[in-house]
Design a protein around this motif. Sequence first.
Motif, PDB file in Angstrom:
ATOM      1  N   ARG A   1       0.841  -1.196   0.000  1.00  0.00           N
ATOM      2  CA  ARG A   1       0.000   0.000   0.000  1.00  0.00           C
ATOM      3  C   ARG A   1       0.874   1.242   0.000  1.00  0.00           C
ATOM      4  O   ARG A   1       1.958   1.244   0.557  1.00  0.00           O
ATOM      5  CB  ARG A   1      -0.897   0.034   1.249  1.00  0.00           C
ATOM      6  CG  ARG A   1      -1.976  -1.018   1.245  1.00  0.00           C
ATOM      7  CD  ARG A   1      -3.014  -0.764   0.174  1.00  0.00           C
ATOM      8  NE  ARG A   1      -3.620   0.545   0.305  1.00  0.00           N
ATOM      9  CZ  ARG A   1      -4.909   0.747   0.478  1.00  0.00           C
ATOM     10  NH1 ARG A   1      -5.730  -0.268   0.550  1.00  0.00           N
ATOM     11  NH2 ARG A   1      -5.379   1.967   0.578  1.00  0.00           N
ATOM     12  N   ARG A   2       0.365   2.294  -0.619  1.00  0.00           N
ATOM     13  CA  ARG A   2       1.081   3.559  -0.604  1.00  0.00           C
ATOM     14  C   ARG A   2       1.186   4.098   0.830  1.00  0.00           C
ATOM     15  O   ARG A   2       0.259   3.934   1.614  1.00  0.00           O
ATOM     16  CB  ARG A   2       0.326   4.568  -1.463  1.00  0.00           C
ATOM     17  CG  ARG A   2       1.119   5.767  -1.848  1.00  0.00           C
ATOM     18  CD  ARG A   2       0.209   6.723  -2.594  1.00  0.00           C
ATOM     19  NE  ARG A   2       0.382   6.661  -4.049  1.00  0.00           N
ATOM     20  CZ  ARG A   2       1.412   7.213  -4.691  1.00  0.00           C
ATOM     21  NH1 ARG A   2       2.349   7.830  -4.044  1.00  0.00           N
ATOM     22  NH2 ARG A   2       1.479   7.136  -5.998  1.00  0.00           N
ATOM     23  N   ILE A   3       2.324   4.697   1.154  1.00  0.00           N
ATOM     24  CA  ILE A   3       2.514   5.249   2.497  1.00  0.00           C
ATOM     25  C   ILE A   3       1.939   6.664   2.548  1.00  0.00           C
ATOM     26  O   ILE A   3       2.223   7.470   1.673  1.00  0.00           O
ATOM     27  CB  ILE A   3       4.015   5.322   2.858  1.00  0.00           C
ATOM     28  CG1 ILE A   3       4.641   3.929   2.824  1.00  0.00           C
ATOM     29  CG2 ILE A   3       4.207   5.965   4.228  1.00  0.00           C
ATOM     30  CD1 ILE A   3       6.143   3.928   3.021  1.00  0.00           C
ATOM     31  N   ALA A   4       1.121   6.929   3.554  1.00  0.00           N
ATOM     32  CA  ALA A   4       0.697   8.314   3.780  1.00  0.00           C
ATOM     33  C   ALA A   4       1.629   8.883   4.848  1.00  0.00           C
ATOM     34  O   ALA A   4       1.440   8.644   6.033  1.00  0.00           O
ATOM     35  CB  ALA A   4      -0.750   8.358   4.235  1.00  0.00           C
TER      36      ALA A   4
ATOM     37  N   GLN B   1       2.108  14.907   3.938  1.00  0.00           N
ATOM     38  CA  GLN B   1       1.026  15.764   4.391  1.00  0.00           C
ATOM     39  C   GLN B   1       1.492  16.620   5.559  1.00  0.00           C
ATOM     40  O   GLN B   1       2.348  16.210   6.332  1.00  0.00           O
ATOM     41  CB  GLN B   1      -0.158  14.908   4.823  1.00  0.00           C
ATOM     42  CG  GLN B   1      -0.825  14.229   3.668  1.00  0.00           C
ATOM     43  CD  GLN B   1      -2.032  13.453   4.108  1.00  0.00           C
ATOM     44  OE1 GLN B   1      -2.096  12.254   4.004  1.00  0.00           O
ATOM     45  NE2 GLN B   1      -3.034  14.146   4.606  1.00  0.00           N
TER      46      GLN B   1
ATOM     47  N   LEU C   1       0.305  18.668   8.935  1.00  0.00           N
ATOM     48  CA  LEU C   1      -0.759  18.909   9.897  1.00  0.00           C
ATOM     49  C   LEU C   1      -0.258  19.865  10.972  1.00  0.00           C
ATOM     50  O   LEU C   1       0.915  19.853  11.321  1.00  0.00           O
ATOM     51  CB  LEU C   1      -1.236  17.592  10.518  1.00  0.00           C
ATOM     52  CG  LEU C   1      -2.014  16.661   9.574  1.00  0.00           C
ATOM     53  CD1 LEU C   1      -2.419  15.387  10.280  1.00  0.00           C
ATOM     54  CD2 LEU C   1      -3.259  17.351   9.014  1.00  0.00           C
TER      55      LEU C   1
ATOM     56  N   ALA D   1      -3.320  16.752  16.055  1.00  0.00           N
ATOM     57  CA  ALA D   1      -3.855  16.435  14.724  1.00  0.00           C
ATOM     58  C   ALA D   1      -3.165  15.198  14.166  1.00  0.00           C
ATOM     59  O   ALA D   1      -3.796  14.364  13.510  1.00  0.00           O
ATOM     60  CB  ALA D   1      -3.681  17.615  13.785  1.00  0.00           C
TER      61      ALA D   1
ATOM     62  N   GLN E   1      -4.621  12.159  15.841  1.00  0.00           N
ATOM     63  CA  GLN E   1      -5.922  11.887  15.214  1.00  0.00           C
ATOM     64  C   GLN E   1      -5.753  11.155  13.888  1.00  0.00           C
ATOM     65  O   GLN E   1      -6.362  10.124  13.643  1.00  0.00           O
ATOM     66  CB  GLN E   1      -6.641  13.219  14.914  1.00  0.00           C
ATOM     67  CG  GLN E   1      -7.691  13.635  15.903  1.00  0.00           C
ATOM     68  CD  GLN E   1      -8.712  12.573  16.147  1.00  0.00           C
ATOM     69  OE1 GLN E   1      -9.047  11.785  15.274  1.00  0.00           O
ATOM     70  NE2 GLN E   1      -9.196  12.517  17.374  1.00  0.00           N
TER      71      GLN E   1
ATOM     72  N   ASN F   1      -6.396   6.994  12.948  1.00  0.00           N
ATOM     73  CA  ASN F   1      -7.544   6.684  12.090  1.00  0.00           C
ATOM     74  C   ASN F   1      -7.142   6.117  10.735  1.00  0.00           C
ATOM     75  O   ASN F   1      -7.995   5.850   9.911  1.00  0.00           O
ATOM     76  CB  ASN F   1      -8.382   7.947  11.853  1.00  0.00           C
ATOM     77  CG  ASN F   1      -9.292   8.237  13.022  1.00  0.00           C
ATOM     78  OD1 ASN F   1      -9.874   7.324  13.576  1.00  0.00           O
ATOM     79  ND2 ASN F   1      -9.386   9.493  13.406  1.00  0.00           N
ATOM     80  N   ASN F   2      -5.844   5.979  10.475  1.00  0.00           N
ATOM     81  CA  ASN F   2      -5.413   5.596   9.134  1.00  0.00           C
ATOM     82  C   ASN F   2      -4.366   4.478   9.188  1.00  0.00           C
ATOM     83  O   ASN F   2      -3.233   4.700   9.589  1.00  0.00           O
ATOM     84  CB  ASN F   2      -4.829   6.832   8.431  1.00  0.00           C
ATOM     85  CG  ASN F   2      -4.473   6.557   6.982  1.00  0.00           C
ATOM     86  OD1 ASN F   2      -4.368   5.405   6.564  1.00  0.00           O
ATOM     87  ND2 ASN F   2      -4.287   7.617   6.228  1.00  0.00           N
ATOM     88  N   PRO F   3      -4.738   3.251   8.776  1.00  0.00           N
ATOM     89  CA  PRO F   3      -3.820   2.111   8.867  1.00  0.00           C
ATOM     90  C   PRO F   3      -2.566   2.258   7.993  1.00  0.00           C
ATOM     91  O   PRO F   3      -1.629   1.491   8.168  1.00  0.00           O
ATOM     92  CB  PRO F   3      -4.656   0.927   8.375  1.00  0.00           C
ATOM     93  CG  PRO F   3      -6.046   1.405   8.272  1.00  0.00           C
ATOM     94  CD  PRO F   3      -6.049   2.887   8.241  1.00  0.00           C
ATOM     95  N   PHE F   4      -2.561   3.201   7.052  1.00  0.00           N
ATOM     96  CA  PHE F   4      -1.410   3.310   6.144  1.00  0.00           C
ATOM     97  C   PHE F   4      -0.584   4.561   6.396  1.00  0.00           C
ATOM     98  O   PHE F   4       0.287   4.913   5.616  1.00  0.00           O
ATOM     99  CB  PHE F   4      -1.879   3.270   4.686  1.00  0.00           C
ATOM    100  CG  PHE F   4      -2.833   2.143   4.448  1.00  0.00           C
ATOM    101  CD1 PHE F   4      -2.396   0.829   4.509  1.00  0.00           C
ATOM    102  CD2 PHE F   4      -4.179   2.379   4.205  1.00  0.00           C
ATOM    103  CE1 PHE F   4      -3.262  -0.220   4.328  1.00  0.00           C
ATOM    104  CE2 PHE F   4      -5.063   1.334   4.027  1.00  0.00           C
ATOM    105  CZ  PHE F   4      -4.607   0.027   4.085  1.00  0.00           C
TER     106      PHE F   4
END
Lengths: 272, 300
Positions: free
Chosen positions: A145-148, A177, A179, A184, A187, A191-194
Amino acid sequence: MKRAVLLAMIGIMTCCVGAGSALATTLNINGSTTVLPIAQKVGEAYSKAHPEVNVTIAGTGSGNGIKAVIDGMTDIGMSSRWIREGEVKLAFENGKYVVPFAVALDAIIPVVHPDNPVSDLTLEQLRGIYNGKISNWKEVGGPDRRIASISRDSSSGTYGVWVDTVLKGDRIGPRSQLLPSNGAIVQAVSNNPFAIGYVGIGYLRDGLKPLSIGGVAPSYENAQSGAFPVSRTLWMFTDNWPDGERLRFINFLLHPQKGQPLVKESGYVPLY
Amino acid sequence: MSETSAKKNKLDLFFHLVFLVAGASGVIILGLIFAFLVMESLPIFNVVSVKDFILGLDWYPTYLPADYGILPLIVGSACVVALATLIAIPLGIGTAFYLAEIAHPRTRAMIKPVIELIEGLPTVVIGFFGMVVVAPYLQRTFNLTTGLNMFNAGIMLSFMAVPTIASIAEDAIYSVPVHVREGSLALGASQWETLYRVVFPAALSGISTAVILGIARALGETMVVLMVAGGAAMIPESIFDPVRPMPANIAAEMGNAAFRSDHYHALFAIGLVLFVITFLFNMLATWIANRHKQVGAASL
């Protein structure tokens, strides 16, 4: 600069209004907003222990804190970085001798979602993730999966440490990203598995999985011993060796039973 | 006799001046803000050319050497606002027509205050909702890399623009005189034909004002995009990519920029770009409104 001065004035004024007696001793503390929470917590406890002392605290930034010490505008300066060469020079020109005190450590921990199988990354892998060279979890042992990758805004001290020690001066990848706060990031990552993010050690909580770096676990012990690589020392500076009220305050802050437990409460790593 | 009239004249002159000052203050303040923006942003163009600033792809103001290219930020703003507008226009105008033409007066009296209440919601609350509720939902549903993205920001902004559009457009539609409608119905037009061919054109100038104000609100909105747009300074390839709109960038970085540094001037220049875009938008709105202006009883 103007904004900083204004902040300082507001800080001083608020404290003055709170002060009842005009004869009380005042202790001015000024500088880094990173160190500010420690100064506030400890200052509060110190005022309680010594009601005759007014502790006035203003968060104006590390540079302003050191400059205020050199100019004799404050009793104690706070800084989240070491004093710079130019500042030392300026101090000597002003006939001042600036004395540093390490007051706490700040450890920045990479975090992922608890469902993420990855639990350890090397500094080099972290660097790749944040400069954009590594973009998929499978390159570091995770799912395809792509990394965020999530970063703090450039105005935070946390971001500064990350850029210095993890990115080693590389530019942060454009897909990263941004934040605006530790909260934040907590949060977003929980909420984000990746997602991968980084927070100060005081922000670790359920719902976040802290990663070890190159096998070094993200613990208070490892941060204190210096084994954990992404950390920095937080400083306070005085003009010359402190005496009187300044000495009493610094002793209180460095005391293993008085000031240092409050350091942990403010989200940082105590010295011992 | 002449004394009282002189007194009257003086009084008139006094109030004339009072209202002149009140009326002019808006223009003067706007002019001062514009002058301030220009003054604070000009120095950056000694460091980077206007073309490289507007069309540059890299925004790295805190690195050495620094890059001040704001195209990703402009595109980010444009995409988020376009998406929000796309969602908000049909919803907002639909709501307006429903309230003004179809709803029972009692229903209208109930729904309109609710819509106006939504308009007053603090934007940080909307941002928080987008971050905590919408982002995880989007990510699970569409199996995305991140739920903080352009699409999320677009939805949240439209959420803010719909009440603005609905409430102003409704006023415009409502103020189309009854005899215009009655005339149309008397000539044998159906209710839909009356709505579409008569009421809509009559209210068009008011409706375009509503839409423009809605867009302007979305364009300048800072807190929501700071929280949910994702904040990646890149040109998006899909609507699920994170973006960093201009206001979010200014808000996130202004605290750090040293006073009168290049970074500081660059942030002001972004503000200037934002200002110019909003200004052009308003000009466009005025132009459209004037072109379609109905004369007579239906004009607003």
